[in-house]
Design an enzyme around this catalytic site. Structure first.
Site, PDB file in Angstrom:
ATOM      1  N   GLY A 242       0.824  -1.198   0.000  1.00 56.23           N
ATOM      2  CA  GLY A 242       0.000   0.000   0.000  1.00 56.23           C
ATOM      3  C   GLY A 242       0.857   1.245   0.000  1.00 56.23           C
ATOM      4  N   ARG A 245      -0.092   6.089   4.292  1.00 59.28           N
ATOM      5  CA  ARG A 245      -1.358   6.289   5.011  1.00 59.28           C
ATOM      6  C   ARG A 245      -2.526   5.573   4.333  1.00 59.28           C
ATOM      7  NH1 ARG A 245       0.336   7.645   9.938  1.00 59.28           N
ATOM      8  NH2 ARG A 245       1.466   9.610  10.005  1.00 59.28           N
ATOM      9  N   HIS A 284       1.896   3.352  16.652  1.00 58.98           N
ATOM     10  CA  HIS A 284       1.896   1.927  16.310  1.00 58.98           C
ATOM     11  C   HIS A 284       1.892   1.067  17.573  1.00 58.98           C
ATOM     12  CE1 HIS A 284       2.657   1.340  11.878  1.00 58.98           C
ATOM     13  NE2 HIS A 284       2.690   2.655  11.974  1.00 58.98           N
ATOM     14  N   ASP A 314       7.110  -5.032   9.675  1.00 57.02           N
ATOM     15  CA  ASP A 314       6.656  -3.723   9.204  1.00 57.02           C
ATOM     16  C   ASP A 314       7.834  -2.755   9.284  1.00 57.02           C
ATOM     17  OD1 ASP A 314       5.198  -1.558   8.408  1.00 57.02           O
ATOM     18  OD2 ASP A 314       3.714  -1.644  10.020  1.00 57.02           O
TER      19      ASP A 314
END
Length: 413
Positions: A242, A245, A284, A314
């Site tokens: 992705g 955001r 996070h 991540d």
């Protein structure tokens, strides 16, 4: 044991009356859900809801054989009318057990929210766990045998699912059914996709799930009216792509929120003197379950090679930044003089580690290169190499998805 789900929605039902939200607007026809109620073997009813008799009739059952009605949670609003012939609803005190004439045994479980959970054992040993909306079993940290079927608020209490998994109450072959469904989660294909990632599923109102012993074996066959019925098999490796955001990290975390003891691998590390980065990292951390363990490292190959709980990485884009730093890939001379080959070797080692991983792994990466071409050679180099990393890792994953504006698009294999 036959379990008929007369309703699968939240106590207010779905769609909610007079709610203008888009999710309620889409919850029409087969997507509409009455308040959750369960009919077990035609003799035991959990949660008497408005229209229960009609719902049972539509599912091909009658309530005339019901000998016990048990409530799992406080009911708001006017009292529900008890159909003629049904016993008055009751709630069993926590820890008490009922033995019914039908051969069923029902044990009441204490919850961490208002309500009562029920563990049901059928005449032939089949085991069902039913929990109220918004509730998880209190103190569920012991070890128990897995249930054949668990019916609970999966979307509202993913941490409750994780606790049951840790205790062994949800095993590999447990059918995990999501009920008490409300408009906080999109219905249809998106709901099915989210639940499948948790090893769960939702069924339409009126569905009957059967558990029965297979003659001559110790195994139980799980089936639905239309044929074989098995818990969804969760992919071992998933790549979540992705843009900035887009919601990719939230999607990755959501995929593991029903599993205990997840190892969260943060490849970004800390950056002294950068308060904005510290704020990102803090957000996070606050979002992740307290039971997860965080490891800050870019040394991914050993972690991928170890046995252990699920791994969430991540992200790969920051891993690539670190790898390019190590080979001085930003310098044109160093890149041409061996940096390219050194980086490609590290990428190949990462891809091989993903291929050989035996633990469950969810990896996050940025999808770049769809917009303006970078103005510098080093920027173009990073873009190209990240594309190669994503393609290589994706080829070793059972599942890859692209997150755009918070919506998840599965990528065909």
């Amino acid at each position: 044991m036959d379990v008929t789900l007369l309703g699968t929605g939240a106590p207010a039902g779905l769609p909610r009356t007079d709610c203008p939200c888009a999710r309620c607007a889409r919850a029409l026809g087969a997507g509409a859900r009455a308040a959750t109620a369960l009919l077990v073997d035609g003799t035991l009813l959990f949660d008497l809801t408005p229209g229960a008799a009609f719902a049972a009739a539509r599912a091909g059952h009658a309530l005339s054989g019901v000998r016990q009605v048990l409530l799992s949670h406080p009911h708001e609003g006017p009292p529900v009318e008890v159909p003629p012939g049904l016993p008055q609803p009751a709630r069993v005190p926590d820890g008490r057990e009922l033995a019914l004439m039908s051969g069923h045994r029902v044990r009441a479980l204490a919850m961490d929210a208002p309500g009562t959970g029920y563990a049901v054992t059928g005449p032939e040993g089949e085991r069902l766990l039913y929990l109220p909306p918004g509730g998880a079993v209190a103190g569920s940290r012991g070890t128990v045998d897995p249930f054949d079927t668990v019916v609970m608020d999966v979307t509202g209490r993913p941490d409750g699912v994780a606790l049951l998994r840790r205790a062994g109450a949800i095993g590999e072959d447990t059918v995990l059914l999501a009920v008490h469904l409300d408009h906080d989660v999109p219905q249809g294909a998106e709901l099915a996709r989210r639940l499948a990632a948790a090893g769960a599923r939702a069924v339409p109102d009126g569905t009957t799930v059967r558990t029965r012993p297979v003659p001559g074996t110790g195994v139980r066959e799980l089936s639905r009216d239309e044929g074989p019925y098995r818990a969804p098999r969760v992919p071992r490796r998933t790549l979540v792509l992705g843009g900035a955001r887009s919601g990719k990290s939230v999607e990755a975390e959501r995929r593991l929120e029903t599993y205990p003891d997840v190892v969260y691998v943060a490849t970004g590390g800390t950056r002294a003197g950068d308060p904005e980065w510290a704020e990102r990292v803090g957000a996070h951390r606050e979002r992740r379950p307290a039971s997860w363990r965080t490891v800050e490292t870019c040394d991914l190959v050993p972690l991928l090679g170890e046995e252990g709980p699920p791994l969430l990485v991540d992200c790969l884009s920051l891993w690539l930044t670190d790898a390019m730093d190590e080979v001085d890939a930003w310098d044109d001379t160093a890149w041409a003089g061996g940096g390219r080959e050194a980086l490609r070797k590290r990428v190949a080692e990462l891809v091989e580690a993903v291929r050989c991983a035996r633990r469950r792994v969810v990896l996050v990466s940025n999808e770049v290169g769809s917009g303006v071409v970078p103005a510098t050679a080093s920027g173009r180099r990073y873009r190209d190499e990240l594309g190669r990393v994503n393609a290589g890792v994706s080829g070793e994953c059972e599942e890859a998805v692209l997150v755009v504006a918070g919506r998840v698009l599965p990528l065909p294999g």
